[in-house]
Design a protein around this motif. Structure first.
Motif, short mmCIF file in Angstrom:
data_model
loop_
_atom_site.label_atom_id
_atom_site.label_comp_id
_atom_site.label_asym_id
_atom_site.label_seq_id
_atom_site.Cartn_x
_atom_site.Cartn_y
_atom_site.Cartn_z
N TYR A 108 -41.95 -35.06 -24.77
CA TYR A 108 -40.56 -35.55 -24.74
C TYR A 108 -40.36 -36.36 -23.47
O TYR A 108 -40.72 -35.94 -22.37
N ASP A 109 -39.74 -37.54 -23.62
CA ASP A 109 -39.63 -38.48 -22.49
C ASP A 109 -38.42 -38.22 -21.60
O ASP A 109 -38.21 -38.94 -20.62
N GLY A 110 -37.58 -37.23 -21.93
CA GLY A 110 -36.44 -36.90 -21.07
C GLY A 110 -35.21 -37.75 -21.32
O GLY A 110 -34.20 -37.60 -20.61
N GLU A 111 -35.21 -38.63 -22.31
CA GLU A 111 -34.06 -39.48 -22.59
C GLU A 111 -33.24 -38.89 -23.75
O GLU A 111 -33.78 -38.22 -24.64
N GLY A 112 -31.95 -39.18 -23.72
CA GLY A 112 -31.07 -38.72 -24.79
C GLY A 112 -30.83 -37.21 -24.71
O GLY A 112 -31.09 -36.55 -23.70
N THR A 113 -30.30 -36.67 -25.80
CA THR A 113 -30.04 -35.23 -25.88
C THR A 113 -31.36 -34.52 -26.20
O THR A 113 -32.00 -34.79 -27.23
N ALA A 114 -31.75 -33.59 -25.32
CA ALA A 114 -33.06 -32.95 -25.44
C ALA A 114 -33.20 -32.20 -26.76
O ALA A 114 -34.24 -32.31 -27.45
N ALA A 139 -42.31 -37.00 -19.96
CA ALA A 139 -42.62 -38.43 -19.91
C ALA A 139 -43.97 -38.71 -19.27
O ALA A 139 -44.24 -39.85 -18.85
N TYR A 177 -40.21 -28.39 -26.69
CA TYR A 177 -39.63 -28.70 -25.38
C TYR A 177 -40.36 -27.93 -24.28
O TYR A 177 -40.63 -28.48 -23.20
N ARG A 213 -33.53 -34.58 -29.87
CA ARG A 213 -34.82 -35.26 -29.91
C ARG A 213 -35.95 -34.30 -30.30
O ARG A 213 -36.83 -34.64 -31.10
#
Length: 526
Positions: free
Chosen positions: A226-232, A220, A211, A235
């Motif tokens: 990491y694309d920043g979607e969902g729970t960091a 992203a 992260y 993911r």
């Protein structure tokens, strides 16, 4: 005679004191030479090193559990709080509360518990010595681990980086682990759980690093970050699992930084994962070492029986003995375990198991208690299968038996189908034959005894008993008197202790003249 002339008083006093000490030392050494059991005048040399010692007190282990939870709180949450955006006005109050709570646990452990630990110095158990703890290396590490760098948050902002010194208390976690293993019946369960925790923690650190790398590159911005979607956290942890375990199917890194990070991840993953897998193999291997030894012993015995074409019925009974022995006591020979213990430990175990039973045996009542303890150390454990004959009528009696578990039956009649009595755990039989001489068949077995179900017996051999009696002449006299058969008038054994009346003797004579006893093949008991 005139008094001696003294020119230097100090020198004279010193020489006189030295001569006095030499005379006292000479007297002590003479006493030591005469009495070999006298205490040596030599002073025990000081021991600089001492080891921490504490009996497995469950209260202390319970407290170490609390300390271990506080330590794991710091080592798990500090990296996550440092990497992920978990600090905000709402969450900070909760972080501060748990930070203070974990610090209070550490302070209490350092001030109250650690100075009270027992330790061994020069062979003596020191119950409590605060000076010893304060001079130890662990005290310095503990003090460094609770330095309040958190106060810097007032100047530079709230961050968990000021709590990284809490990681220094790793020895408290290892102490908790070792002491927990010492009281667990199946310690391998904790070892497997601990090794699994190591693996999960390495994945946790890798998720935090991924992260941070994604934030450094920009969320992203490429297909790798990491694309920043969902729970960091979820993911990033998923990425860490696939990366460190080398599952594959990961997005291709684009920039030089991403390629370098991914290569380092692969190398670290191979090293860490192979190390943990090897450790897990060792843990499981140690947990099943006894089972492996049992299987190897049984397979070797079966191969031996097949080589010499042993009948299947005998082979099945051998397999039954192996399986029951292992299931009942977890080992094939208890003496292998006891032989590794010091004599005082073996004696304590033997006394706890069998001393009360030995004291109830009429043959040994009045004997020296230490002799009974020595006899307990000579006992051997033997398991009999259902239907096995322990002794047979007419055999030479060379052993006595104590029933540890199960039951045996005294049998007779045609095909040994009549059961006279059933002896259960705690009963003793065959003790008289230990002292009866071979003259006139005094040491012959007088009955058949067979196992009723599985029976675990303790056996004491006549040779071992005689070896012990050499050191206890008074007890030997007591046993010799009890071993002598009492002379009784004819007919006493049949009619009891009281002399038979003339009327009863007349009836008994008519009974014999009628041939009834001859037809039944019954001999007079006298």
């Amino acid at each position: 005679p005139p008094p001696p002339v003294v020119y230097f008083r100090y020198t004279d006093d010193t020489l006189r004191e030295l001569a006095k000490k030499l005379k006292e030392r000479t007297a002590e050494l003479k006493e030591k030479a005469i009495d070999p059991y006298a205490t040596s005048p030599e002073v025990t040399p000081p021991v600089s090193k001492s080891c921490v010692f504490l009996s497995p007190d469950r209260r202390y282990i319970a407290w170490l559990t609390v300390v271990a939870v506080a330590y794991n709180y710091n080592v798990w949450f500090c990296p996550a709080r440092l990497a992920f955006p978990y600090h905000n006005d709402t969450a900070n109050r909760f972080w501060i509360f748990f930070d203070v709570l974990s610090d209070v646990v550490n302070v209490v452990d350092i001030i109250i518990w650690q100075p009270r630990l027992q330790f061994v110095k020069a062979g003596d158990i020191i119950v409590s010595d605060k000076v010893h703890y304060r001079k130890s290396q662990r005290f310095k590490i503990d003090m460094a681990s609770i330095l309040p760098f958190d106060l810097l948050c007032l100047q530079f902002g709230f961050s968990s980086i000021y709590r990284l010194n809490r990681f220094l208390r790793i020895e408290s976690f290892f102490e908790f682990s070792d002491r927990l293993e010492s009281i667990m019946a199946k310690a391998y369960i904790w070892r497997v759980a601990r090794t699994t925790g190591y693996l999960l923690y390495m994945l946790h650190l890798n998720a935090c690093a991924y992260y941070v790398a994604s934030v450094h590159q920009g969320l992203a911005t490429t297909t790798w970050v990491y694309d920043g979607e969902g729970t960091a956290y979820i993911r990033c942890y998923y990425y860490a699992v696939r990366s460190l375990i080398n599952i594959g199917g990961l997005p291709e890194p684009v920039t030089t930084f991403e390629i370098t990070f991914q290569m380092a991840n692969f190398f670290i993953g191979v090293f860490v994962f192979s190390s943990l897998i090897g450790q897990m193999r060792d843990v499981i291997g140690a947990a099943t070492a006894g089972q492996t030894y049992f299987r190897a012993s049984m397979d070797g015995c079966v191969e031996y029986m097949n080589t010499y074409t042993i009948p299947k019925l005998c082979q099945n009974r051998v397999r039954m003995w192996y399986n029951y022995t292992w299931a009942a006591q977890g080992m094939l020979d208890e003496s292998e375990l006891l032989d590794k213990m010091p004599l005082v430990m073996r004696t304590a175990i033997a006394v706890d198991i069998n001393l009360a039973t030995f004291q109830k045996i009429a043959l040994f009542q009045g004997c020296d208690q230490q002799m009974l303890v020595d006899m307990l150390l000579r006992l051997k454990s033997i398991i009999y299968l259902p239907g096995d004959f322990v002794v047979k009528k007419g055999d030479i009696g060379k052993e006595m038996y104590i029933i540890k578990s199960g039951a045996v039956q005294v049998v007779g009649g045609p095909d040994n189908s009549i059961v006279f009595v059933t002896l259960k755990a705690g009963c003793v039989f065959g003790e008289i034959s230990l002292l009866q001489s071979a003259k006139d068949g005094g040491n012959r077995r007088t009955a058949n005894v067979k196992a009723h179900g599985f029976a675990n017996l303790f056996v004491l051999e006549k040779k071992d008993l005689f070896d012990i009696l050499v050191h206890y002449p008074e007890s030997q006299k007591v046993l010799a008197r009890k071993a002598k058969p009492e002379e009784k008038p004819k007919g006493m054994a049949l009619f009891g202790q009281k002399p038979p009346t003339p009327k009863l003797l007349k009836a008994f004579g008519n009974f014999r003249k009628g041939g009834v006893m001859d037809k039944l093949k019954v001999k007079p008991l006298h």
